[in-house]
Design a protein around this motif. Structure first.
Motif, PDB file in Angstrom:
ATOM      1  N   GLY A  45       0.781  -1.230   0.000  1.00 40.69           N
ATOM      2  CA  GLY A  45       0.000   0.000   0.000  1.00 40.69           C
ATOM      3  C   GLY A  45       0.811   1.277   0.000  1.00 40.69           C
ATOM      4  N   THR A  46       2.131   1.180  -0.075  1.00 42.00           N
ATOM      5  CA  THR A  46       2.954   2.383  -0.038  1.00 42.00           C
ATOM      6  C   THR A  46       3.125   2.982  -1.434  1.00 42.00           C
ATOM      7  OG1 THR A  46       5.029   1.173  -0.354  1.00 42.00           O
ATOM      8  CG2 THR A  46       4.231   1.454   1.914  1.00 42.00           C
ATOM      9  N   ALA A  47       3.466   4.265  -1.465  1.00 40.00           N
ATOM     10  CA  ALA A  47       3.722   4.935  -2.736  1.00 40.00           C
ATOM     11  C   ALA A  47       4.940   4.337  -3.429  1.00 40.00           C
ATOM     12  CB  ALA A  47       3.911   6.436  -2.503  1.00 40.00           C
ATOM     13  N   GLN A  48       5.938   3.928  -2.651  1.00 39.26           N
ATOM     14  CA  GLN A  48       7.136   3.330  -3.240  1.00 39.26           C
ATOM     15  C   GLN A  48       6.802   2.028  -3.951  1.00 39.26           C
ATOM     16  OE1 GLN A  48      10.557   4.607  -3.126  1.00 39.26           O
ATOM     17  NE2 GLN A  48      10.469   3.153  -4.828  1.00 39.26           N
ATOM     18  N   PHE A  49       5.970   1.188  -3.310  1.00 31.45           N
ATOM     19  CA  PHE A  49       5.575  -0.060  -3.957  1.00 31.45           C
ATOM     20  C   PHE A  49       4.827   0.237  -5.256  1.00 31.45           C
ATOM     21  CE2 PHE A  49       3.026  -3.632  -5.073  1.00 31.45           C
ATOM     22  CZ  PHE A  49       3.730  -4.755  -4.659  1.00 31.45           C
ATOM     23  N   ALA A  50       3.880   1.183  -5.199  1.00 30.79           N
ATOM     24  CA  ALA A  50       3.097   1.514  -6.391  1.00 30.79           C
ATOM     25  C   ALA A  50       3.997   1.941  -7.540  1.00 30.79           C
ATOM     26  CB  ALA A  50       2.087   2.603  -6.056  1.00 30.79           C
ATOM     27  N   ALA A  51       4.986   2.773  -7.247  1.00 33.98           N
ATOM     28  CA  ALA A  51       5.887   3.236  -8.303  1.00 33.98           C
ATOM     29  C   ALA A  51       6.718   2.090  -8.862  1.00 33.98           C
ATOM     30  CB  ALA A  51       6.791   4.335  -7.759  1.00 33.98           C
TER      31      ALA A  51
END
Length: 434
Positions: A373-379
């Motif tokens: 759920g983190t922005a880093q994972f999404a990117a």
């Protein structure tokens, strides 16, 4: 509706269905699972779905039982599997909560349910455990209190039918003021399918009758689950009903759950459970925001494969969380992905047999990783699908956060690399195919 489908290995995962009217259901995620358990027995059944009073947190709690893949109905688990979410679509990694182990002689733990209790400002968690009490070994319903579904108070016997009669499934609903004589109604799978009412969850319950008046007795009924219609004071009591040798949900409608005489078992023509079998589950009436998030997260996206351009007998697959290209992939699901709208832009690759796990680069290497759920994972898990670098009729996938790099294979391993040579362009080209 969150549910399981049956005793097969894939059936003992969690599935979602959606309804606009509470009676006609459509399978989400193309009828494929949305959650699976990598812990305990590695199978889950009988899920409960709980929303916190302020709507900021959700939990799924399920029986830890995988029949026919190592467990049986007599040697199940003393624990439940629990997931937590803040948005109803991104779920934590699951954990186990041992509840039967706190009961003297307790063995299995089945069919968890939970409800917020304003009298004690916490949740009442209740379930079935088989244990000996006063010389009688059988299933009873136990209850305990919790605030986080990680720790519980000492379990207490909550429902204990007379003699050797067991009870294995109980589910309750809260009624609004002015409807019937009781604030809470529960139905129990005790052979009579007893209906009871109370004004205090942990107080005294009054027997209101049973479902025999509509022809439902014994084990033809399991897994009762209440649902209030969104737009009116009417309820559906869904029952896991045995008919012609097949179990599936069937609704009973009433405008007054306190009055068993008003219950009406619905004819099959009046409802549609969708294409996937619906076994013991839970139903939540959604807000518009919750509904929008769920439908966006679990569209009926087809399962597809990524075929290598320069090794056309090989396909992208995961293997023990590593990602590579291989021929003759077995099981075939290891090479199947759903191309979701990008977690941070265009496209992300979600595993078919490990829902919630995506292809993600880390240190320019690829792995199959759970979405935290983190922005880093999404990117890291998002790519732009562009014309194939070696053949524009195929596709290449440009990194969202490293736009000078593309997905490519090298020595059959997937990597994220700059592409500068003819060989690399071939390595970075794939066909999206069924």
């Amino acid at each position: 509706m969150v549910h399981f489908t049956g005793d097969s290995a894939t059936g003992q995962r969690l599935y979602l269905a959606h309804s606009t009217d509470g009676l006609h259901w459509n399978d989400l995620n193309a009828g494929a699972p949305v959650l699976h358990s990598p812990i305990g027995t590695k199978g889950v059944r009988d899920p409960a779905l709980i929303r916190s009073p302020d709507g900021s947190r959700y939990w799924i709690i399920a029986t830890d039982l995988c029949v026919r893949c190592g467990s049986t109905y007599t040697n199940g688990s003393p624990s439940f599997v629990v997931w937590e979410s803040t948005d109803l679509v991104t779920w934590s990694q699951p954990w186990l909560i041992n509840v039967a182990g706190a009961i003297p002689g307790g063995r299995n733990a089945w069919a968890p349910e939970a409800i917020w209790n304003p009298e004690t400002n916490d949740y009442v968690l209740y379930w079935a455990t088989n244990a000996s009490l006063n010389g009688v070994f059988k299933y009873r319903i136990y209850s305990a209190r919790t605030t986080d579904f990680r720790t519980i108070t000492t379990p207490q016997v909550w429902i204990d039918p007379p003699g050797t009669t067991p009870v294995v499934d109980t589910q309750m609903t809260e009624l609004p003021p002015g409807v019937g004589n009781y604030r809470y109604i529960r139905v129990s799978g005790d052979g009579q399918n007893t209906v009871e009412g109370t004004n205090s969850i942990l107080g005294t319950w009054t027997n209101l009758g049973n479902l025999s008046s509509i022809g439902l007795t014994g084990n033809v009924v399991e897994g009762p689950v209440w649902m209030k219609f969104r737009d009116r004071d009417e309820w559906a009591l869904y029952i896991d009903h045995l008919q012609n040798g097949v179990r599936e949900y069937r609704p009973i409608l009433t405008t007054n759950p306190s009055s068993v005489s008003t219950y009406q078992l619905q004819a099959p023509a009046s409802y549609d459970m969708g294409g996937t079998p619906k076994r013991h589950g839970a139903i939540m009436t959604l807000t518009a925001a919750e509904e929008g998030r769920l439908l966006a997260r679990w569209p009926n996206t087809p399962a597809q494969r990524l075929q290598s351009y320069n090794f056309q007998d090989r396909y992208v697959r995961h293997l023990n969380t590593d990602v590579r290209i291989d021929p003759n992939v077995s099981p075939a699901d290891d090479a199947q992905f759903r191309l979701r709208p990008g977690l941070a832009g265009t496209v992300s690759f979600e595993s078919v047999n490990f829902p919630g796990y995506f292809l993600r680069h880390a240190g320019y290497d690829f792995q199959l990783a759970y979405n935290n759920g983190t922005a880093q994972f999404a990117a890291d898990a998002t790519f732009r699908q562009v014309a194939g670098l070696a053949d524009p009729t195929w596709s290449s996938f440009q990194s969202y956060n490293y736009p000078d790099r593309y997905i490519r294979h090298y020595a059959y391993q997937l990597r994220l690399d700059p592409i500068t040579t003819t060989t690399a362009r071939g390595d970075a080209t794939f066909r999206v195919t069924n």
